[in-house]
Design a protein around this motif. Structure first.
Motif, PDB file in Angstrom:
ATOM      1  N   PHE A 115       1.966   7.101  -6.650  1.00 42.27           N
ATOM      2  CA  PHE A 115       1.009   8.129  -7.046  1.00 42.27           C
ATOM      3  C   PHE A 115       1.614   9.524  -6.889  1.00 42.27           C
ATOM      4  O   PHE A 115       1.424  10.396  -7.743  1.00 42.27           O
ATOM      5  CB  PHE A 115      -0.268   7.995  -6.206  1.00 42.27           C
TER       6      PHE A 115
ATOM      7  N   LEU B  88      -2.650   2.853 -11.520  1.00 45.97           N
ATOM      8  CA  LEU B  88      -3.170   3.787 -10.522  1.00 45.97           C
ATOM      9  C   LEU B  88      -4.620   4.161 -10.822  1.00 45.97           C
ATOM     10  O   LEU B  88      -5.438   4.289  -9.903  1.00 45.97           O
ATOM     11  CB  LEU B  88      -2.293   5.046 -10.484  1.00 45.97           C
TER      12      LEU B  88
ATOM     13  N   TYR C  90      -7.194   3.273  -7.800  1.00 48.77           N
ATOM     14  CA  TYR C  90      -7.796   4.400  -7.091  1.00 48.77           C
ATOM     15  C   TYR C  90      -9.088   4.888  -7.738  1.00 48.77           C
ATOM     16  O   TYR C  90      -9.650   5.893  -7.286  1.00 48.77           O
ATOM     17  CB  TYR C  90      -6.794   5.554  -7.006  1.00 48.77           C
TER      18      TYR C  90
ATOM     19  N   VAL D  71      -3.463  14.311  -2.252  1.00 49.61           N
ATOM     20  CA  VAL D  71      -2.825  12.993  -2.216  1.00 49.61           C
ATOM     21  C   VAL D  71      -3.459  12.129  -1.132  1.00 49.61           C
ATOM     22  O   VAL D  71      -3.754  10.948  -1.337  1.00 49.61           O
ATOM     23  CB  VAL D  71      -1.311  13.139  -1.990  1.00 49.61           C
TER      24      VAL D  71
ATOM     25  N   THR E 260      -5.226   8.481  -1.884  1.00 46.37           N
ATOM     26  CA  THR E 260      -4.552   7.269  -1.408  1.00 46.37           C
ATOM     27  C   THR E 260      -5.143   6.719  -0.117  1.00 46.37           C
ATOM     28  O   THR E 260      -4.864   5.562   0.227  1.00 46.37           O
ATOM     29  CB  THR E 260      -3.064   7.554  -1.182  1.00 46.37           C
ATOM     30  N   LYS E 261      -5.933   7.537   0.619  1.00 46.74           N
ATOM     31  CA  LYS E 261      -6.540   7.121   1.897  1.00 46.74           C
ATOM     32  C   LYS E 261      -5.481   6.742   2.938  1.00 46.74           C
ATOM     33  O   LYS E 261      -5.718   5.892   3.799  1.00 46.74           O
ATOM     34  CB  LYS E 261      -7.491   5.932   1.682  1.00 46.74           C
ATOM     35  N   LEU E 262      -4.309   7.373   2.859  1.00 49.23           N
ATOM     36  CA  LEU E 262      -3.247   7.126   3.832  1.00 49.23           C
ATOM     37  C   LEU E 262      -3.229   8.243   4.869  1.00 49.23           C
ATOM     38  O   LEU E 262      -3.745   9.346   4.635  1.00 49.23           O
ATOM     39  CB  LEU E 262      -1.891   7.032   3.127  1.00 49.23           C
TER      40      LEU E 262
ATOM     41  N   VAL F 239       1.909  10.349   4.080  1.00 47.61           N
ATOM     42  CA  VAL F 239       1.946  11.235   2.909  1.00 47.61           C
ATOM     43  C   VAL F 239       3.058  12.263   3.058  1.00 47.61           C
ATOM     44  O   VAL F 239       3.763  12.589   2.089  1.00 47.61           O
ATOM     45  CB  VAL F 239       0.576  11.910   2.724  1.00 47.61           C
TER      46      VAL F 239
ATOM     47  N   ARG G 214       2.308   1.850  -3.486  1.00 48.89           N
ATOM     48  CA  ARG G 214       1.297   2.358  -4.404  1.00 48.89           C
ATOM     49  C   ARG G 214       1.041   3.848  -4.151  1.00 48.89           C
ATOM     50  O   ARG G 214       0.919   4.643  -5.085  1.00 48.89           O
ATOM     51  CB  ARG G 214       0.018   1.550  -4.243  1.00 48.89           C
ATOM     52  N   GLY G 215       0.970   4.248  -2.875  1.00 43.64           N
ATOM     53  CA  GLY G 215       0.755   5.651  -2.567  1.00 43.64           C
ATOM     54  C   GLY G 215       1.926   6.527  -2.981  1.00 43.64           C
ATOM     55  O   GLY G 215       1.737   7.631  -3.510  1.00 43.64           O
ATOM     56  N   ARG G 216       3.162   6.059  -2.754  1.00 45.33           N
ATOM     57  CA  ARG G 216       4.325   6.853  -3.148  1.00 45.33           C
ATOM     58  C   ARG G 216       4.448   6.938  -4.664  1.00 45.33           C
ATOM     59  O   ARG G 216       4.866   7.971  -5.207  1.00 45.33           O
ATOM     60  CB  ARG G 216       5.594   6.240  -2.546  1.00 45.33           C
TER      61      ARG G 216
ATOM     62  N   VAL H 264       0.839  -1.204   0.000  1.00 42.14           N
ATOM     63  CA  VAL H 264       0.000   0.000   0.000  1.00 42.14           C
ATOM     64  C   VAL H 264       0.870   1.249   0.000  1.00 42.14           C
ATOM     65  O   VAL H 264       0.572   2.242  -0.687  1.00 42.14           O
ATOM     66  CB  VAL H 264      -0.940  -0.024   1.218  1.00 42.14           C
TER      67      VAL H 264
END
Length: 710
Positions: free
Chosen positions: A355, A430, A434, A371, A375-377, A382, A351-353, A348
């Protein structure tokens, strides 16, 4: 000495170590079969795996028409397993044992001594094996038959008992409360055999897609068995200097090691860095610095290092963003790691990084809240991503850390093109993960096109006038073409020519250029276009206009159209059914294997690719996808070769007509429809061939290739 002289060396073979599949390559040992029959010739109906246990199950078809097959025995086994009434849960839907299941077991836990070898062009390429699995026949259907037998016996005994018996006497029930489990008892329970078996059974199966040996995806994956960096970047384990060999033969004593000063674990001196192989030097530098221009990397590695070797090595540990190299996410977040802030797994976080990195390929600025919303982080994760590659500006957001490196972009266009293709693949993933809508995806990425600078009003007006003149000339040519078509329609009133309306971009191009609020692209370099299709500069489709959705006859003299048509025809001869997304992926792989400067690099749009597919004798199959499908628009466009010239054309056409009305179909329906349309009952081999050409099986249902959703 005499024996050595009698046995001279006749050939020396270079040995390379390939690492691309080092953590993914498994060896499957099938049961022995006759040499004339390979397992690739047998249809694989389904495959599934439990990754943690390294347990695999394969379901393979049985040739029921073979003279050695006992049909009565097969019918008896199917009857014992499923009973007389067949339904969706039946193991053998054809009321005949027509398939067999193979289960895997580990032959050895230590596979460090084993490798897969591939000999090609005088070179031996070795890939370490991650596991060795033996496939053996599974007889679980016998357990199912025993269970059916016990159920029937229980039903018979219950039927023999009297139905007029009085209600059962009331029985006293004793309630007991269990005492709290101690830590020692819990550890014993966790280590018990029953607990481990229950835990293994709870692990879910992951369904796989089987690709035959001659499939294009298999051919692509086999290329990873070859060492990618045969110049020495990847084969540092097999290339040692004399001092390194001496150190391996005579390691220093423990007393000498204790005398050396101990440095912090996260500190590496330049002297220690120079002792590492080149690939490890690049990895260590990028992991510590995070973002670096190529010129700075070369200065740190030293003047004696070959820049070509560094370019090969940097692409394995970093991605190109605005002309600078940013370390890959999986280097910072390796497998089985997690976030120190939120505990999120490495997958996860990567994937966020990715993005965030992709956003910086589109713009110099990124907003942290945007962001986090996608990404829901958590905010801390973030913030870590952004601090790796950007600096915060008050009331503006996060700006990319380094200026745009235009010099590297101009000097290495082939590397830029390859990196852009990789980013196109990451962007597609992505969008799917997402659920990014088109409004979220920027239409005009300004981060990769040119560095952001101040442009005066006079320059903006002059640039707008120049582009307006170019659009005016194009509109004049389009008007002249339409007048000629109208005159032709007047001479031949019975002939109607379908005219496609101009796109909004073409009609209003002059006005839009003058009204744009974004900075003009004043850079002379055009190696990264802002309008992209298939990973290439799009613009108008090369090869002229189109008539009724197909290229006009005059485009046959266009070398781009000829090359594209040859690729499409060769691809559909190997794979009869392809989605537009899969076709674009294969086209990008084809481009990656072409030499720099090839004619196809001049630009191919999605529209031109689809027109070429239709002109090559293919048809679009309008598959009715479910309303809540997660498939992208390109994945919902399915094309199939209508006539290939072989004996199975009619069978495939019937099959494609079935899937134009159904998203998924059972095998018995396909077989009955083929029998009805062809006027005769097809053999099992003929049906298997048609299904293998066009379909894949998942969960007992058949789908067109590329349309099944995991």
């Amino acid at each position: 000495m005499a024996n050595e002289e009698d046995d001279p060396v006749i050939q020396e073979i270079d040995v390379y170590l390939a690492k691309s599949l080092a953590e993914k390559l498994y060896l499957f040992q099938y049961p022995v079969r006759p040499a004339s029959m390979t397992y690739d010739d047998i249809p694989h109906l389904s495959a599934k795996i439990k990754p943690k246990q390294q347990k695999v199950e394969l379901e393979m078809a049985i040739d029921t028409l073979n003279p050695n097959y006992c049909r009565s025995k097969g019918e008896q086994i199917a009857l014992n397993v499923d009973g007389a009434c067949a339904d969706e849960t039946s193991t053998y839907s054809s009321k005949l044992m027509d398939k067999q299941t193979f289960c895997s077991s580990q032959t050895t836990t230590n596979t460090a001594r084993y490798a897969a070898a591939l000999y090609r062009q005088g070179e031996l390429h070795l890939t370490p094996l991650h596991g060795i699995l033996q496939l053996r026949p599974s007889f679980s259907y016998l357990d199912k038959a025993d269970a059916k037998h016990r159920e029937r016996e229980a039903a018979n005994e219950a039927g023999d008992s009297s139905q007029d018996e009085a209600e059962e006497d009331v029985k006293q029930i004793t309630v007991r409360f269990s005492r709290p489990e101690s830590e020692q008892a819990r550890q014993r329970r966790v280590q018990s055999y029953e607990f481990l078996q229950k835990k293994h059974a709870e692990e879910p199966w992951v369904h796989l897609h089987y690709y035959g040996m001659r499939d294009s995806r298999s051919e692509h994956e086999r290329q990873y068995l070859l060492c990618q960096g045969s110049s020495g970047v990847e084969n540092t384990e097999l290339v040692k200097s004399p001092s390194e060999y001496l150190m391996m033969l005579m390691p220093p004593s423990p007393e000498e090691e204790k005398d050396k000063p101990v440095a912090p674990s996260n500190v590496l001196s330049m002297a220690q860095l120079r002792t590492l192989p080149l690939a490890d030097q690049i990895k260590v530098l990028m992991k510590n610095v995070k973002v670096m221009p190529f010129a700075n990397l070369m200065s740190l590695l030293g003047p004696s290092v070959d820049s070509v070797a560094v370019l090969r090595g940097i692409q394995k540990v970093a991605m190109l963003v605005q002309g600078n190299w940013v370390v890959k996410s999986d280097i910072l977040y390796p497998k089985d790691s997690s976030s120190p802030h939120s505990g999120m797994p490495a997958e996860v976080l990567c994937r966020g990084r990715d993005f965030v990195m992709w956003k910086f390929t589109q713009s110099r600025w990124v907003v942290r809240k945007e962001v986090a919303a996608v990404t829901k982080l958590c905010a801390e994760d973030v913030k870590d991503f952004l601090e790796h590659m950007a600096v915060v500006r008050i009331n503006k957001g996060w700006e990319f850390l380094l200026p745009y490196d235009l010099e590297f972009i101009k000097k290495h266009p082939d590397v830029v093109q390859r990196q852009h293709m990789l980013w196109s693949g990451i962007q597609a993933k992505l969008e799917k993960v997402y659920n990014l809508v088109k409004e979220t995806m920027p239409k005009k990425p300004d981060g990769q096109s040119a560095p952001v600078g101040l442009v005066s009003g006079e320059q903006r007006v002059q640039t707008a006038k120049t582009k307006a003149q170019q659009n005016h000339a194009f509109l004049e040519r389009e008007l002249q073409r339409r007048k000629e078509q109208m005159r032709a329609a007047t001479v031949l009133p019975s002939v109607q020519i379908k005219e496609e309306p101009l796109s909004e971009e073409e009609v209003d191009g002059a006005e839009l250029e003058a009204e744009e609020e974004e900075p003009m692209d004043t850079a002379p370099s055009t190696c990264l276009s802002t309008k992209l299709a298939n990973g290439l500069p799009a613009g108008r489709a090369v090869g002229g206009d189109s008539l009724n959705g197909h290229p006009v006859p005059g485009c046959a003299s266009n070398p781009v159209a000829r090359e594209l048509k040859a690729f499409v025809e060769a691809t559909f001869q190997r794979q009869f059914v392809l989605t537009l997304s899969e076709l674009k992926r294969l086209f990008n792989l084809h481009l990656a294997g072409l030499p720099p400067g090839h004619i196809l690099f001049s630009g191919v749009s999605d529209r031109m690719l689809q027109d070429t597919v239709l002109a090559a004798g293919c048809k679009q199959i309008l598959v009715p996808f479910p309303p809540q499908t997660a498939a992208s628009p390109d994945e919902q466009k399915v094309f199939a070769l209508w006539e290939s010239g072989d004996m199975s054309d009619q069978h495939r056409q019937v099959l494609l007509e079935i899937f134009s009305k159904n998203y998924r179909v059972r095998r018995n329906l396909i077989q009955s429809r083929l029998t009805q349309e062809c006027g005769e009952e097809l053999s099992k081999q003929e049906v298997d061939k048609v299904l293998k050409d066009c379909c894949v099986s998942c969960g007992g249902m058949w789908y067109l290739k590329g349309t099944v959703q995991s």
